[in-house]
Design a protein around this motif. Sequence first.
Motif, PDB file in Angstrom:
ATOM      1  N   GLU A   1      -1.269   4.368   8.995  1.00 19.01           N
ATOM      2  CA  GLU A   1      -2.320   5.075   9.701  1.00 19.01           C
ATOM      3  C   GLU A   1      -3.322   5.605   8.680  1.00 19.01           C
ATOM      4  O   GLU A   1      -2.970   5.821   7.518  1.00 19.01           O
ATOM      5  N   LEU A   2      -4.545   5.836   9.119  1.00 18.66           N
ATOM      6  CA  LEU A   2      -5.538   6.513   8.300  1.00 18.66           C
ATOM      7  C   LEU A   2      -5.784   7.869   8.941  1.00 18.66           C
ATOM      8  O   LEU A   2      -6.301   7.950  10.056  1.00 18.66           O
ATOM      9  N   ILE A   3      -5.358   8.917   8.244  1.00 18.04           N
ATOM     10  CA  ILE A   3      -5.470  10.283   8.744  1.00 18.04           C
ATOM     11  C   ILE A   3      -6.154  11.111   7.657  1.00 18.04           C
ATOM     12  O   ILE A   3      -5.672  11.149   6.514  1.00 18.04           O
ATOM     13  N   ASP A   4      -7.249  11.749   7.994  1.00 19.93           N
ATOM     14  CA  ASP A   4      -8.000  12.556   7.018  1.00 19.93           C
ATOM     15  C   ASP A   4      -8.337  11.764   5.762  1.00 19.93           C
ATOM     16  O   ASP A   4      -8.271  12.280   4.655  1.00 19.93           O
ATOM     17  N   GLY A   5      -8.653  10.484   5.931  1.00 22.27           N
ATOM     18  CA  GLY A   5      -9.040   9.658   4.796  1.00 22.27           C
ATOM     19  C   GLY A   5      -7.889   9.174   3.940  1.00 22.27           C
ATOM     20  O   GLY A   5      -8.092   8.489   2.944  1.00 22.27           O
ATOM     21  N   ARG A   6      -6.652   9.499   4.320  1.00 21.93           N
ATOM     22  CA  ARG A   6      -5.466   9.093   3.563  1.00 21.93           C
ATOM     23  C   ARG A   6      -4.685   8.042   4.338  1.00 21.93           C
ATOM     24  O   ARG A   6      -4.453   8.200   5.529  1.00 21.93           O
ATOM     25  N   ALA A   7      -4.276   6.995   3.629  1.00 19.15           N
ATOM     26  CA  ALA A   7      -3.407   5.986   4.224  1.00 19.15           C
ATOM     27  C   ALA A   7      -1.980   6.512   4.181  1.00 19.15           C
ATOM     28  O   ALA A   7      -1.480   6.879   3.117  1.00 19.15           O
ATOM     29  N   VAL A   8      -1.339   6.574   5.353  1.00 18.97           N
ATOM     30  CA  VAL A   8       0.009   7.122   5.469  1.00 18.97           C
ATOM     31  C   VAL A   8       0.852   6.154   6.288  1.00 18.97           C
ATOM     32  O   VAL A   8       0.463   5.768   7.398  1.00 18.97           O
ATOM     33  N   GLN A   9       2.012   5.766   5.742  1.00 25.01           N
ATOM     34  CA  GLN A   9       2.909   4.895   6.501  1.00 25.01           C
ATOM     35  C   GLN A   9       3.797   5.743   7.399  1.00 25.01           C
ATOM     36  O   GLN A   9       4.356   6.754   6.973  1.00 25.01           O
TER      37      GLN A   9
ATOM     38  N   MET B   1       0.856  -1.175   0.000  1.00 29.83           N
ATOM     39  CA  MET B   1       0.000   0.000   0.000  1.00 29.83           C
ATOM     40  C   MET B   1       0.899   1.234   0.000  1.00 29.83           C
ATOM     41  O   MET B   1       1.806   1.335   0.796  1.00 29.83           O
ATOM     42  N   ARG B   2       0.657   2.151  -0.879  1.00 29.59           N
ATOM     43  CA  ARG B   2       1.370   3.421  -0.910  1.00 29.59           C
ATOM     44  C   ARG B   2       0.488   4.482  -0.297  1.00 29.59           C
ATOM     45  O   ARG B   2      -0.709   4.279  -0.138  1.00 29.59           O
ATOM     46  N   GLN B   3       1.096   5.631   0.042  1.00 29.66           N
ATOM     47  CA  GLN B   3       0.285   6.726   0.564  1.00 29.66           C
ATOM     48  C   GLN B   3      -0.813   7.016  -0.446  1.00 29.66           C
ATOM     49  O   GLN B   3      -0.570   7.179  -1.622  1.00 29.66           O
ATOM     50  N   SER B   4      -2.012   7.054   0.048  1.00 32.47           N
ATOM     51  CA  SER B   4      -3.164   7.220  -0.811  1.00 32.47           C
ATOM     52  C   SER B   4      -3.465   8.690  -1.043  1.00 32.47           C
ATOM     53  O   SER B   4      -3.434   9.484  -0.117  1.00 32.47           O
ATOM     54  N   ILE B   5      -3.765   9.032  -2.294  1.00 36.24           N
ATOM     55  CA  ILE B   5      -4.176  10.387  -2.622  1.00 36.24           C
ATOM     56  C   ILE B   5      -5.689  10.482  -2.510  1.00 36.24           C
ATOM     57  O   ILE B   5      -6.231  11.472  -2.079  1.00 36.24           O
ATOM     58  N   GLN B   6      -6.379   9.403  -2.863  1.00 37.75           N
ATOM     59  CA  GLN B   6      -7.829   9.420  -2.764  1.00 37.75           C
ATOM     60  C   GLN B   6      -8.268   9.019  -1.362  1.00 37.75           C
ATOM     61  O   GLN B   6      -7.529   8.375  -0.632  1.00 37.75           O
ATOM     62  N   GLN B   7      -9.459   9.420  -1.010  1.00 31.71           N
ATOM     63  CA  GLN B   7     -10.013   9.142   0.315  1.00 31.71           C
ATOM     64  C   GLN B   7     -10.360   7.652   0.441  1.00 31.71           C
ATOM     65  O   GLN B   7     -10.904   7.068  -0.496  1.00 31.71           O
ATOM     66  N   ILE B   8     -10.051   7.080   1.589  1.00 34.36           N
ATOM     67  CA  ILE B   8     -10.368   5.681   1.877  1.00 34.36           C
ATOM     68  C   ILE B   8     -11.239   5.649   3.126  1.00 34.36           C
ATOM     69  O   ILE B   8     -10.862   6.228   4.152  1.00 34.36           O
ATOM     70  N   PRO B   9     -12.394   4.996   3.081  1.00 32.83           N
ATOM     71  CA  PRO B   9     -13.213   4.878   4.295  1.00 32.83           C
ATOM     72  C   PRO B   9     -12.495   4.035   5.351  1.00 32.83           C
ATOM     73  O   PRO B   9     -11.726   3.124   5.026  1.00 32.83           O
ATOM     74  N   LEU B  10     -12.754   4.342   6.616  1.00 37.09           N
ATOM     75  CA  LEU B  10     -12.113   3.642   7.727  1.00 37.09           C
ATOM     76  C   LEU B  10     -12.312   2.131   7.634  1.00 37.09           C
ATOM     77  O   LEU B  10     -11.353   1.368   7.775  1.00 37.09           O
ATOM     78  N   ALA B  11     -13.536   1.677   7.398  1.00 34.93           N
ATOM     79  CA  ALA B  11     -13.809   0.233   7.349  1.00 34.93           C
ATOM     80  C   ALA B  11     -12.979  -0.455   6.267  1.00 34.93           C
ATOM     81  O   ALA B  11     -12.441  -1.542   6.484  1.00 34.93           O
ATOM     82  N   GLU B  12     -12.837   0.186   5.122  1.00 34.46           N
ATOM     83  CA  GLU B  12     -12.036  -0.383   4.037  1.00 34.46           C
ATOM     84  C   GLU B  12     -10.552  -0.389   4.413  1.00 34.46           C
ATOM     85  O   GLU B  12      -9.840  -1.367   4.175  1.00 34.46           O
TER      86      GLU B  12
ATOM     87  N   ILE C   1      -8.702   3.241  17.140  1.00 35.94           N
ATOM     88  CA  ILE C   1      -9.787   3.487  16.192  1.00 35.94           C
ATOM     89  C   ILE C   1     -10.554   4.690  16.733  1.00 35.94           C
ATOM     90  O   ILE C   1     -11.271   4.585  17.737  1.00 35.94           O
ATOM     91  N   VAL C   2     -10.338   5.830  16.098  1.00 31.36           N
ATOM     92  CA  VAL C   2     -10.961   7.097  16.489  1.00 31.36           C
ATOM     93  C   VAL C   2     -11.616   7.646  15.216  1.00 31.36           C
ATOM     94  O   VAL C   2     -11.035   8.470  14.530  1.00 31.36           O
ATOM     95  N   PRO C   3     -12.797   7.104  14.862  1.00 29.41           N
ATOM     96  CA  PRO C   3     -13.403   7.420  13.563  1.00 29.41           C
ATOM     97  C   PRO C   3     -13.437   8.914  13.273  1.00 29.41           C
ATOM     98  O   PRO C   3     -13.695   9.699  14.179  1.00 29.41           O
ATOM     99  N   PRO C   4     -13.152   9.272  12.035  1.00 27.51           N
ATOM    100  CA  PRO C   4     -12.804   8.407  10.894  1.00 27.51           C
ATOM    101  C   PRO C   4     -11.297   8.147  10.767  1.00 27.51           C
ATOM    102  O   PRO C   4     -10.833   7.709   9.727  1.00 27.51           O
ATOM    103  N   PHE C   5     -10.527   8.402  11.819  1.00 25.28           N
ATOM    104  CA  PHE C   5      -9.080   8.176  11.807  1.00 25.28           C
ATOM    105  C   PHE C   5      -8.743   6.804  12.407  1.00 25.28           C
ATOM    106  O   PHE C   5      -9.508   6.245  13.188  1.00 25.28           O
ATOM    107  N   SER C   6      -7.557   6.321  12.053  1.00 26.14           N
ATOM    108  CA  SER C   6      -6.972   5.150  12.698  1.00 26.14           C
ATOM    109  C   SER C   6      -5.492   5.450  12.947  1.00 26.14           C
ATOM    110  O   SER C   6      -4.614   4.993  12.219  1.00 26.14           O
ATOM    111  N   PRO C   7      -5.227   6.252  13.991  1.00 22.47           N
ATOM    112  CA  PRO C   7      -3.839   6.610  14.292  1.00 22.47           C
ATOM    113  C   PRO C   7      -3.103   5.500  15.044  1.00 22.47           C
ATOM    114  O   PRO C   7      -3.728   4.662  15.701  1.00 22.47           O
ATOM    115  N   VAL C   8      -1.787   5.517  14.934  1.00 26.67           N
ATOM    116  CA  VAL C   8      -0.915   4.621  15.693  1.00 26.67           C
ATOM    117  C   VAL C   8       0.119   5.517  16.380  1.00 26.67           C
ATOM    118  O   VAL C   8       1.238   5.674  15.891  1.00 26.67           O
TER     119      VAL C   8
END
Length: 178
Positions: free
Chosen positions: A26-34, A1-12, A69-76
Amino acid sequence: MRQSIQQIPLAEFLTQPNIESSPAWELIDGRAVQKPMPTLFHSRLQRNLVNYINDRTEQFEAVQELRCIVPPFSPVPDIVIISCECLPDEDGPFNGAPDWLIEIRSPDQSTLDLQNKILHCLGNGTQLAWLIDLTRQQIWVWQGDDLPIICSGADILPDNNTNLQLSVNDVMAMTGRK
């Protein structure tokens, strides 16, 4: 998975197979970020601070790199400190914002991105947050709805009533071997 430019829902995002790879995603502002790979001093500080906190309080438990899990974020966050009565009996991510979180800024991390993650958690129940900047030898501290304060040197850090009595100098010294 690369950093996503498009929005990804938390469940996905949470169904992705590699989000727990090292370093975690992590999922921050709808973006997957390593997260960046930690450096030696970052890793030592993380380990030593977790051990220091856990040795001095039975009310809370400090844990490294626990997915929240802090919707819509998933921080680590680098370190979460959670009331022992709120920790689940089963393994897995923590559902909700931690009582206290600590982020250690890596040189290639955006301070603004870290602050965004911290503010999201503060808005969802986190009571205290530290952002440790090893390069500047400072710690930004947020408590509740208050604006952050910047601590340095001999300043004693707020600690969620755990009576740690840690100064910024004490925290910075934890980058050494113990």
